[in-house]
Design a protein around this motif. Structure first.
Motif, PDB file in Angstrom:
ATOM      1  N   ASN A   1       0.822  -1.213   0.000  1.00 23.85           N
ATOM      2  CA  ASN A   1       0.000   0.000   0.000  1.00 23.85           C
ATOM      3  C   ASN A   1       0.857   1.264   0.000  1.00 23.85           C
ATOM      4  O   ASN A   1       0.503   2.274  -0.619  1.00 23.85           O
ATOM      5  CB  ASN A   1      -0.927  -0.023   1.223  1.00 23.85           C
TER       6      ASN A   1
ATOM      7  N   GLU B   1      -6.800   4.140   3.843  1.00 21.22           N
ATOM      8  CA  GLU B   1      -5.664   3.284   3.491  1.00 21.22           C
ATOM      9  C   GLU B   1      -5.612   2.054   4.385  1.00 21.22           C
ATOM     10  O   GLU B   1      -5.275   0.956   3.923  1.00 21.22           O
ATOM     11  CB  GLU B   1      -4.354   4.074   3.577  1.00 21.22           C
TER      12      GLU B   1
ATOM     13  N   LYS C   1      -7.879  -0.486   2.980  1.00 19.42           N
ATOM     14  CA  LYS C   1      -7.274  -1.177   1.841  1.00 19.42           C
ATOM     15  C   LYS C   1      -6.247  -2.215   2.303  1.00 19.42           C
ATOM     16  O   LYS C   1      -6.166  -3.322   1.762  1.00 19.42           O
ATOM     17  CB  LYS C   1      -6.631  -0.167   0.895  1.00 19.42           C
TER      18      LYS C   1
END
Length: 382
Positions: free
Chosen positions: A290, A372, A375
């Motif tokens: 990420n 984030e 994710k």
């Protein structure tokens, strides 16, 4: 680089060094020996401690859990206050040592000890403590940090204070002889991620820190590749010393540090009882993918200098694959499976915990927000 570095812990390393504790604990001390589930009574460590303390006034407190809870530790605080204990001796791994640090600070505070973990109380005094390490992993035996869990709220939190740094630490590799394979693997992975949290950030020109971090990573990789020889004196000694050096403050001095993997991993431990080290192996590969553009330069450096990978535009990607492959070669999972079958509810629960604990922006660049994290967890949760 701008930093102040000191590590005052006196380390006694090697076989038979437990006997040395009576040279560093003041003879007029009233000592509380703190340990976990009792394995030290099976591997000879307890007997060595008792022998070393035969001329001292001492008593014991057992039952400190892996991921120690404030509920258990507060029972020891009551003993310290009632009995006038003046010195603490932690005998165990990182959980016992972390718990003892909390006891050291909470015993000299009149309020709720959890205030230490929330930051409502800044530690101003603590009972001196020493440590006898039996499980190498956290480096807690020679640093000023501790992590404790509040079972009632499933909140895992840490604090830092130089006042709870152990005065001494005994690192006798023989204490590892009876450790189960799972705990040795956990120690190896925990130390590895500790180095990564201080190294896979962004270039800062710290040649000593980077070089030492890379040496430690190569050591840990070699130990993992040579895991079949874990019963040798050399293997045990090198894991014990590498894990200590991974988090004694040196490789992180004056350079950026991340710790987002730990913050998210703590919630997996609190909610699903995942071993601490295994929570890190679950989170880290997804987090690195990420954040790859922020960390690309250091990932490429690690790929070349630790894994010996060839240059190329996808070097950072291949380095993350190599890190994940390392965990998998040790049979350490890289996805969460302890949660059951409802992935969406699991991610939601973890994010809610992170929000409730104020962990809404993480990482050395403050680039990991809740979106984030979502994710990252989407890839980390099976």
């Amino acid at each position: 680089m701008q930093f102040s570095y000191s590590n005052p812990t006196n380390i006694f390393f090697g076989q038979g060094q437990i006997a040395a504790i009576n040279t560093v604990i003041p003879t007029d001390s009233k000592v509380l020996v703190i340990y976990g589930g009792g394995s030290i009574k099976k591997n000879g460590v307890y007997d060595q401690v008792a022998k070393a303390l035969e001329n001292y006034q001492w008593q014991e407190f057992s039952g400190v859990e892996p991921n120690p809870t404030v509920e258990t530790l507060n029972k020891a605080v009551e003993i310290v206050k009632a009995e006038g204990i003046t010195y603490l001796l932690a005998v165990g791994g990182g959980s016992v040592i972390d718990g003892t640090k909390y006891i050291a600070a909470a015993s000299l505070y009149d309020g709720d000890g959890w205030d230490i973990m929330t930051g409502d109380y800044k530690v101003t005094d603590a009972i001196p403590l020493g440590a006898i390490l039996t499980l190498p992993a956290t480096g807690s035996e020679s640093n000023k940090g501790a992590v404790v869990t509040k079972k009632a709220t499933q909140h895992k939190s840490g604090f830092l204070s130089p006042l709870v740094q152990p005065k001494f630490a005994v690192l006798d590799p023989d204490a590892m002889k009876t450790l189960p394979e799972r705990q040795l693997l956990n120690g190896l992975v925990d130390a590895w991620v500790h180095v990564c949290e201080q190294y896979i950030t962004k270039p800062a020109g710290g040649m000593v820190q980077d070089g030492f971090a890379e040496a430690l990573l190569k050591n840990l990789k070699s130990l993992g590749d040579d895991f079949s020889n874990r019963d040798s004196d050399s293997w045990r000694a090198n894991l014990m010393w590498s894990a200590n050096q991974a988090l004694n403050g040196l490789i992180g001095a004056g350079v950026p540090q991340d710790w987002a993997t730990h913050m998210i991993g703590h919630e997996l431990t609190a909610l699903y009882n995942v071993d601490h080290a295994r929570s890190l192996a679950i989170v880290q590969p997804s987090l690195l993918r990420n954040q790859i553009e922020f960390k690309r330069a250091k990932l490429e450096q690690m790929g070349k200098n630790v894994f010996g990978l060839q240059e190329g535009t996808d070097l950072a990607e291949r380095t993350i694959d190599a890190i994940e492959g390392f965990y998998q070669s040790l049979n350490v999972p890289t996805t969460l499976t302890e949660h059951g079958n409802d992935k969406a509810a699991t991610i939601s629960a973890i994010l809610e915990q992170l929000k409730s604990h104020g962990m809404t922006v993480l990482g050395e660049n403050q680039s990991i927000n809740l979106d984030e994290m979502n994710k990252i967890l989407d890839n980390a949760v099976a």
